[in-house]
Scaffold this active site. Structure first.
Site, mmCIF file in Angstrom:
data_model
loop_
_atom_site.group_PDB
_atom_site.id
_atom_site.type_symbol
_atom_site.label_atom_id
_atom_site.label_comp_id
_atom_site.label_asym_id
_atom_site.label_seq_id
_atom_site.Cartn_x
_atom_site.Cartn_y
_atom_site.Cartn_z
ATOM 1 N N ASP A 1 0.856 -1.032 -0.095
ATOM 2 C CA ASP A 1 -0.055 0.120 0.094
ATOM 3 C C ASP A 1 0.722 1.275 0.028
ATOM 4 O OD1 ASP A 1 -2.706 -1.338 0.859
ATOM 5 O OD2 ASP A 1 -1.151 -2.343 1.550
ATOM 6 N N ASP B 1 -1.738 -2.817 -3.864
ATOM 7 C CA ASP B 1 -1.985 -1.272 -3.943
ATOM 8 C C ASP B 1 -0.649 -0.673 -4.235
ATOM 9 O OD1 ASP B 1 -4.671 -1.718 -3.848
ATOM 10 O OD2 ASP B 1 -4.847 -0.750 -1.868
ATOM 11 N N TYR C 1 -1.562 4.384 -6.370
ATOM 12 C CA TYR C 1 -2.866 5.087 -6.060
ATOM 13 C C TYR C 1 -3.083 5.972 -6.904
ATOM 14 C CZ TYR C 1 -3.026 2.372 -1.363
ATOM 15 O OH TYR C 1 -3.082 1.545 -0.562
ATOM 16 N N HIS D 1 -10.142 -2.638 7.660
ATOM 17 C CA HIS D 1 -10.943 -3.367 6.736
ATOM 18 C C HIS D 1 -11.401 -4.621 7.429
ATOM 19 C CE1 HIS D 1 -9.094 -0.978 3.409
ATOM 20 N NE2 HIS D 1 -9.903 -1.029 3.139
ATOM 21 N N HIS E 1 -3.477 -4.303 2.272
ATOM 22 C CA HIS E 1 -4.857 -3.806 2.425
ATOM 23 C C HIS E 1 -5.160 -2.899 3.520
ATOM 24 C CE1 HIS E 1 -8.810 -3.631 0.584
ATOM 25 N NE2 HIS E 1 -9.385 -4.251 1.779
ATOM 26 N N ASP E 2 -5.053 -3.348 4.630
ATOM 27 C CA ASP E 2 -5.212 -2.421 5.975
ATOM 28 C C ASP E 2 -3.844 -1.839 6.252
ATOM 29 O OD1 ASP E 2 -7.571 -2.541 6.827
ATOM 30 O OD2 ASP E 2 -7.336 -4.311 8.262
ATOM 31 N N HIS E 3 -3.900 -0.482 6.231
ATOM 32 C CA HIS E 3 -2.711 0.488 6.255
ATOM 33 C C HIS E 3 -2.027 0.393 7.784
ATOM 34 C CE1 HIS E 3 -4.223 2.660 2.356
ATOM 35 N NE2 HIS E 3 -4.121 1.442 2.541
#
Length: 330
Positions: free
Chosen positions: A51, A84, A87, A225, A251-253
């Site tokens: 991410d 990710d 962005y 999430h 996914h979860d930052h």
């Protein structure tokens, strides 16, 4: 099957042939990349970040700098990206300047000039997914290795990279105004069945002491999430059946470590490559026995597989400070 493909209608022949080719491509076994480590033994070391791709903003450049320092210190063999990568909407094409401004010109440390093994995230699917999967990017930066599903064999480890995005129901039935690029995925059920089958087959064939699976979406998370129910239901039983040692995701930052209630699998979230600090949690989802570590902030993970049965994991923050470490056994 041959008789069915021989339709009296030329249009039917064309449509059915395309369908057959698509299904055949979905059923292909995971391609394998052999990574030769620079050591005399089979130990292996790598970093994990997810991410991240924001043109250096939101502390992406600071995280990259510290990755370079840690990478040099432990002598990494490669880097894993949990998705990710760019962005907010992936890459538009292989000529999209964000490939340079968010990747090549950010991760410039000498220690990071190693292969980057990469999966796609949901934001990558909002762009041209085939651009990130294209070998053309490797001609621009030979570190880049991105496929939907593949295996990296390195020293003591077989690392299985899977594309978790097509498993998430909301992306298909509740996509809002988002437009996902599903080329190469449809028909979805055929694709998902093929991934499950090929993952099960690949894991059963592996003789590596360490089996590690990488995907974008978390199975266990108390972050923004939370758990991804679809892969918990469809993928986790396969990993448990083959005694996989680690599942690593983004996914979860944030940075997280959970241990599995069934068996010895470790769940590791490394999604702190840039924008973080959401300050939203799913308390009470997991009991105290499974949650080992949670950090709502930026950073990355290092993994060292020292021997056939011993490994060491360390989470670092944006300043390169070790936040949490654990010794693991295969």
């Amino acid at each position: 099957m041959a008789r069915l493909c021989s339709s009296t209608s030329s249009n039917s022949v064309f449509i059915w042939t395309c369908f057959c080719v698509l299904v055949a491509s979905n059923l292909a076994e995971f391609p394998r990349i052999k990574h030769n480590t620079h050591r005399n033994d089979d130990s292996v070391a790598f970093l994990v970040v997810g991410d991240w791709g924001r043109d250096g903003n939101y502390n992406q450049s600071r995280v990259a700098k510290q990755m370079g320092e840690v990478g040099k210190k432990i002598g990494i063999d490669f880097v894993i990206s949990t998705g990710d990568n760019f962005y907010d909407t992936g890459l538009k094409s292989v000529n999209d300047p964000r490939f340079e401004t968010s990747f090549s010109k950010i991760y410039t440390a000498k220690s990071l000039q190693k292969p980057w093994y990469t999966v796609l995230g949901n934001h990558d699917y909002l762009g041209n997914t085939e651009a990130q999967l294209s070998p053309a990017l490797r001609k621009m930066d030979n570190r880049w290795h991105c496929k939907r599903n593949f295996i990296v064999g390195a020293g003591y480890a077989d690392i299985f990279f899977i594309d978790t995005n097509p498993f998430v129901n909301d992306y298909f039935i509740n996509a809002k105004k988002q437009k996902f690029d599903w080329k190469g995925i449809l028909p979805r059920e055929n694709y998902l069945a093929a991934v499950r089958k090929d993952l099960d087959s690949a894991l059963s064939k592996s003789r590596a002491p360490w089996k590690i699976v990488v995907g974008h979406h978390p199975m266990r998370s108390m972050g923004y999430h939370g758990d991804t129910r679809e892969i918990v239901d469809q993928i986790l039983p396969i990993l448990e059946a083959h005694k996989v040692e680690m599942y690593i995701n983004g996914h979860d930052h944030c940075l997280e470590h959970f241990s599995n209630r069934k068996g010895s699998m470790q769940f590791l979230t490394s999604g702190g490559g840039s924008k973080a600090w959401k300050n939203k949690f799913h308390y009470g989802v997991h009991n105290n026995a499974s949650k080992q570590f949670y950090y709502d902030g930026q950073g990355f993970l290092s993994v060292k597989l020292i021997s056939r049965d011993k490994g060491a994991l360390v989470f670092y923050d944006v300043y390169g400070k070790p936040l949490y470490s654990i010794k693991v056994k295969a």
